[in-house]
Design a protein around this motif. Sequence first.
Motif, PDB file in Angstrom:
ATOM      1  N   UNK A  71       9.518  -0.873  14.007  1.00 42.54           N
ATOM      2  CA  UNK A  71       8.955   0.033  13.868  1.00 42.54           C
ATOM      3  C   UNK A  71       7.851   0.051  15.131  1.00 42.54           C
ATOM      4  N   UNK A  72       7.651   1.300  15.797  1.00 41.83           N
ATOM      5  CA  UNK A  72       6.773   1.476  16.822  1.00 41.83           C
ATOM      6  C   UNK A  72       5.366   1.778  16.120  1.00 41.83           C
ATOM      7  N   UNK A 122       9.495  13.037   7.568  1.00 43.40           N
ATOM      8  CA  UNK A 122       9.878  14.079   8.644  1.00 43.40           C
ATOM      9  C   UNK A 122       8.935  13.756   9.700  1.00 43.40           C
ATOM     10  N   UNK A 123       7.950  12.773   9.598  1.00 46.91           N
ATOM     11  CA  UNK A 123       7.013  12.472  10.577  1.00 46.91           C
ATOM     12  C   UNK A 123       6.413  11.207  10.492  1.00 46.91           C
ATOM     13  N   UNK A 136      12.858   2.591   3.850  1.00 43.88           N
ATOM     14  CA  UNK A 136      12.747   4.078   4.236  1.00 43.88           C
ATOM     15  C   UNK A 136      12.953   4.126   5.835  1.00 43.88           C
ATOM     16  N   UNK A 137      13.346   5.624   6.141  1.00 48.55           N
ATOM     17  CA  UNK A 137      13.642   5.943   7.616  1.00 48.55           C
ATOM     18  C   UNK A 137      12.354   5.770   8.417  1.00 48.55           C
ATOM     19  N   UNK A 138      11.177   6.095   7.767  1.00 44.41           N
ATOM     20  CA  UNK A 138       9.918   5.919   8.540  1.00 44.41           C
ATOM     21  C   UNK A 138       8.979   5.292   7.549  1.00 44.41           C
ATOM     22  N   UNK A 139       8.020   4.675   8.426  1.00 49.02           N
ATOM     23  CA  UNK A 139       6.740   4.071   7.483  1.00 49.02           C
ATOM     24  C   UNK A 139       5.912   5.118   7.727  1.00 49.02           C
ATOM     25  N   UNK A 140       5.737   6.025   6.452  1.00 52.00           N
ATOM     26  CA  UNK A 140       4.794   7.237   6.513  1.00 52.00           C
ATOM     27  C   UNK A 140       4.938   7.499   5.198  1.00 52.00           C
ATOM     28  N   UNK A 180       3.993   0.763   5.765  1.00 50.92           N
ATOM     29  CA  UNK A 180       4.840  -0.174   6.311  1.00 50.92           C
ATOM     30  C   UNK A 180       5.086  -1.346   5.442  1.00 50.92           C
ATOM     31  N   UNK A 181       4.630  -1.336   4.421  1.00 54.47           N
ATOM     32  CA  UNK A 181       4.630  -2.737   3.509  1.00 54.47           C
ATOM     33  C   UNK A 181       5.212  -2.401   2.089  1.00 54.47           C
ATOM     34  N   UNK A 182       4.730  -1.130   1.691  1.00 58.25           N
ATOM     35  CA  UNK A 182       4.919  -0.809   0.369  1.00 58.25           C
ATOM     36  C   UNK A 182       5.438   0.681   0.455  1.00 58.25           C
TER      37      UNK A 182
END
Length: 358
Positions: free
Chosen positions: A295-296, A113-114, A105-109, A143-145
């Motif tokens: 990722x930050x 969009x956030x 994914x683009x984001x670990x979220x 960030x893992x699943x």
Amino acid sequence: MSLRPATSSSPAAAPATSATPSADNKFHNPISRPKTKTGFWAGLRLMWAFFNKPAGTVPEQPVPTQALTREALLAAPDRSLFRLGHSTVLLKLRGVFWLTDPVFAERASPVQWLGPKRFHAPPITLADLPEIEAVILSHDHYDHLDHETVRTLAPKVKHFLTPLGVGDRLIDWGIAADKVRQLNWWESTTVGGLQFTATPAQHFSGRTPFDGNRTLWASWVMIDDDLRVFFSGDTGYFPGFKTIGERFGPFDLTLMETGAYDPRWAYVHMLPEQTVQAHLDLRGRRLVPIHNGTFDLAFHAWQEPFERIAAAARAHSVEVLTPTIGAQLDMVQPAPTPAWWRASAEASPLAAVPSTAT
């Protein structure tokens, strides 16, 4: 969420302890959390810090990656390893592929969009990945699943190996139950001739404010005849590493969490120096630092984990391998790996981190 028993699994020899949910249906760590300052104001200060991070937690220049193709993976020699970002690692063993904690994914979220955004694109797309013998999951944090990654991957994955309860999430997402094997700590299962054992870790789980620790977290031991690999997942440093090393070591390779750390949460995320000590406890030969460069998730400079793990490894004569994202690494006879996170090879006398300890 129900906890389905593990499928086709068995206890490892004489387990010292297993994870059992408490009366409130929650799992617990091997050792208790140390007392720390908590409360409204401590939480507010931490939240303020996350919204006011110091400079350098995100790279200013593009992170170097090496593009991968399906053809290159199929042609790669057996016992090759490819870092795809963060804790996503692709291993080729017995001519087939095994994937840890896949997040494309683009984001670990929970929303795209956030939340923490990737520093780099994955070196290969999900569509181009070859068939996967098994996906090995350590726990259910974002960030893992990743939901969409798992759903997209599912048609080309034969097996999903998970700690207790995480497999139920997959089944709830539409993954066929006969593909899922859920293991407690110290339980083992065999897939494609490889032995996998879920081993303890010191972390936590949950994807909402209301489901904390209702699924288990784990590290993993992977055994392919004479090759032994350890995958840490996320964990603080704890005495269990020594027990795992005594029971299953020595390990040819350890894939060890090194990133997103802070002294305030060292109980569940090791500092780099602790990572090296855990590797020594495991009786590891070579260490590959993961959980970094994508990722930050903390307050340290994004490249700091590589510098600190390299320094700690040299101090203890530990071999550390830092392959470029997407680059092929020979797990048995690795070539020297570059310090790719540095903007300039001339900027530091540590510009190359050799694979052989000196």
